[in-house]
Design a protein around this motif. Structure first.
Motif, PDB file in Angstrom:
ATOM      1  N   HIS A  52     -14.152 -41.099 -47.878  1.00 56.29           N
ATOM      2  CA  HIS A  52     -14.967 -39.962 -47.461  1.00 56.29           C
ATOM      3  C   HIS A  52     -14.390 -39.415 -46.163  1.00 56.29           C
ATOM      4  CE1 HIS A  52     -18.645 -38.173 -45.423  1.00 56.29           C
ATOM      5  NE2 HIS A  52     -18.354 -37.365 -46.421  1.00 56.29           N
ATOM      6  N   VAL A  53     -14.193 -38.095 -46.129  1.00 57.78           N
ATOM      7  CA  VAL A  53     -13.588 -37.445 -44.967  1.00 57.78           C
ATOM      8  C   VAL A  53     -14.445 -36.261 -44.563  1.00 57.78           C
ATOM      9  CG1 VAL A  53     -11.544 -36.279 -44.075  1.00 57.78           C
ATOM     10  CG2 VAL A  53     -11.288 -38.079 -45.780  1.00 57.78           C
ATOM     11  N   VAL A  54     -14.686 -36.118 -43.263  1.00 58.04           N
ATOM     12  CA  VAL A  54     -15.236 -34.883 -42.704  1.00 58.04           C
ATOM     13  C   VAL A  54     -14.121 -34.230 -41.910  1.00 58.04           C
ATOM     14  CG1 VAL A  54     -17.657 -35.546 -42.703  1.00 58.04           C
ATOM     15  CG2 VAL A  54     -16.226 -36.190 -40.767  1.00 58.04           C
ATOM     16  N   LEU A  55     -14.060 -32.903 -41.947  1.00 55.49           N
ATOM     17  CA  LEU A  55     -12.890 -32.244 -41.370  1.00 55.49           C
ATOM     18  C   LEU A  55     -13.193 -30.823 -40.935  1.00 55.49           C
ATOM     19  CD1 LEU A  55     -11.490 -30.063 -43.639  1.00 55.49           C
ATOM     20  CD2 LEU A  55     -11.226 -32.224 -44.837  1.00 55.49           C
ATOM     21  N   ASP A  56     -12.299 -30.319 -40.099  1.00 52.66           N
ATOM     22  CA  ASP A  56     -12.268 -28.924 -39.688  1.00 52.66           C
ATOM     23  C   ASP A  56     -10.812 -28.476 -39.799  1.00 52.66           C
ATOM     24  OD1 ASP A  56     -12.323 -26.436 -38.481  1.00 52.66           O
ATOM     25  OD2 ASP A  56     -13.508 -27.082 -36.757  1.00 52.66           O
ATOM     26  N   ASP A  57     -10.540 -27.485 -40.653  1.00 52.43           N
ATOM     27  CA  ASP A  57      -9.170 -27.018 -40.823  1.00 52.43           C
ATOM     28  C   ASP A  57      -9.023 -25.551 -40.436  1.00 52.43           C
ATOM     29  OD1 ASP A  57     -10.493 -25.841 -42.932  1.00 52.43           O
ATOM     30  OD2 ASP A  57      -9.214 -26.688 -44.503  1.00 52.43           O
ATOM     31  N   GLY A  58      -9.843 -25.105 -39.507  1.00 51.03           N
ATOM     32  CA  GLY A  58      -9.782 -23.723 -39.057  1.00 51.03           C
ATOM     33  C   GLY A  58      -8.524 -23.411 -38.278  1.00 51.03           C
ATOM     34  N   ARG A  59      -8.053 -24.359 -37.461  1.00 44.98           N
ATOM     35  CA  ARG A  59      -6.820 -24.193 -36.676  1.00 44.98           C
ATOM     36  C   ARG A  59      -6.074 -25.519 -36.716  1.00 44.98           C
ATOM     37  NH1 ARG A  59      -8.321 -21.810 -30.903  1.00 44.98           N
ATOM     38  NH2 ARG A  59      -6.039 -21.617 -30.839  1.00 44.98           N
ATOM     39  N   GLY A  60      -5.270 -25.709 -37.760  1.00 49.59           N
ATOM     40  CA  GLY A  60      -4.740 -27.039 -38.006  1.00 49.59           C
ATOM     41  C   GLY A  60      -5.831 -27.909 -38.589  1.00 49.59           C
ATOM     42  N   LEU A  61      -5.696 -29.213 -38.418  1.00 46.49           N
ATOM     43  CA  LEU A  61      -6.648 -30.140 -39.017  1.00 46.49           C
ATOM     44  C   LEU A  61      -7.174 -31.133 -37.996  1.00 46.49           C
ATOM     45  CD1 LEU A  61      -7.954 -31.244 -41.688  1.00 46.49           C
ATOM     46  CD2 LEU A  61      -6.024 -32.852 -41.771  1.00 46.49           C
ATOM     47  N   ALA A  62      -8.484 -31.305 -37.991  1.00 47.87           N
ATOM     48  CA  ALA A  62      -9.138 -32.411 -37.295  1.00 47.87           C
ATOM     49  C   ALA A  62      -9.975 -33.120 -38.346  1.00 47.87           C
ATOM     50  CB  ALA A  62     -10.012 -31.911 -36.151  1.00 47.87           C
TER      51      ALA A  62
END
Length: 212
Positions: free
Chosen positions: A35-45
């Protein structure tokens, strides 16, 4: 100058507390999931948890950050199971990777006698690695695809391959070949797998490994 693996100092948080997207894969080779939570708006976190039942039962919690070009900048992971726990911290500097590790208990006595030590004894071997590849993690296949804007053709890259459950890190040559819309063939050595991807480049189906 690159540094050899050494006992870890206190790590610092890398990923924002609340991340807007979520992906869940079910392992198809062994009992397990990621399970992954992420933000890929500017690259990936990204912040993820992977659980698997073979060959040694383990849980791996990790955080991964890239820059805006999707070049991996930092990765930290904690893997643990019955009688052992290992930590890995990686930062990419201007001339390579700085790697620190820590270990408690004995993974080799827990059912994996040939497990490598965490990290690497020579980070210079990873100098060309711009992507982290976490063993058994469909998420990290997206990194070179997004970094290179891969829409056709074939490319070969060197990834920093983080093995599980050992958290050993090795340089690994990998080839990605676009087969058509939403389909990419991954190859490393004699191994190949035809990946199905969604519109954002994330794996939907990795034959023999995981699906969502």
């Amino acid at each position: 100058m690159s540094q050899r693996s050494r006992p870890a100092t206190t790590t610092r948080p890398r990923v924002a507390t609340v991340l807007p997207r979520s992906l869940l894969w079910q392992r198809t080779d062994v009992p397990g999931a990621e399970h992954v939570v992420l933000d890929d708006g500017r690259g990936l976190a990204a912040r993820g948890v992977a659980v698997a039942a073979g060959p040694v039962e383990y849980t791996c919690r990790y955080e991964l950050v890239t820059d805006e070009r999707w070049v991996s900048r930092s990765f930290e992971a904690t893997a643990e199971g019955g009688g052992w726990l290992r930590r890995l911290h990686m930062d990419r500097t201007g001339d390579g990777w700085r790697i620190t590790t820590a270990e408690q208990g004995d993974l080799t006595a827990a059912g994996q006698p040939n497990a490598l030590p965490p990290g690497t004894d020579d980070p210079d071997r990873l100098a060309d690695a711009l992507d982290i590849d976490l063993f058994g993690s469909p998420l990290t296949n997206t990194l070179p695809i997004r970094r290179l804007g891969l829409i056709d053709g074939t490319v070969t890259i060197v990834a920093a391959w983080v093995l599980l459950p050992s958290l050993a890190v090795v340089a690994n040559a990998q080839t990605y070949t676009v087969l058509g819309p939403g389909r990419v063939r991954y190859a490393s050595g004699s191994f190949t797998a035809d990946l199905e991807l969604d519109e954002n480049g994330y794996v939907v189906n990795y034959p023999g490994l995981a699906s969502r």
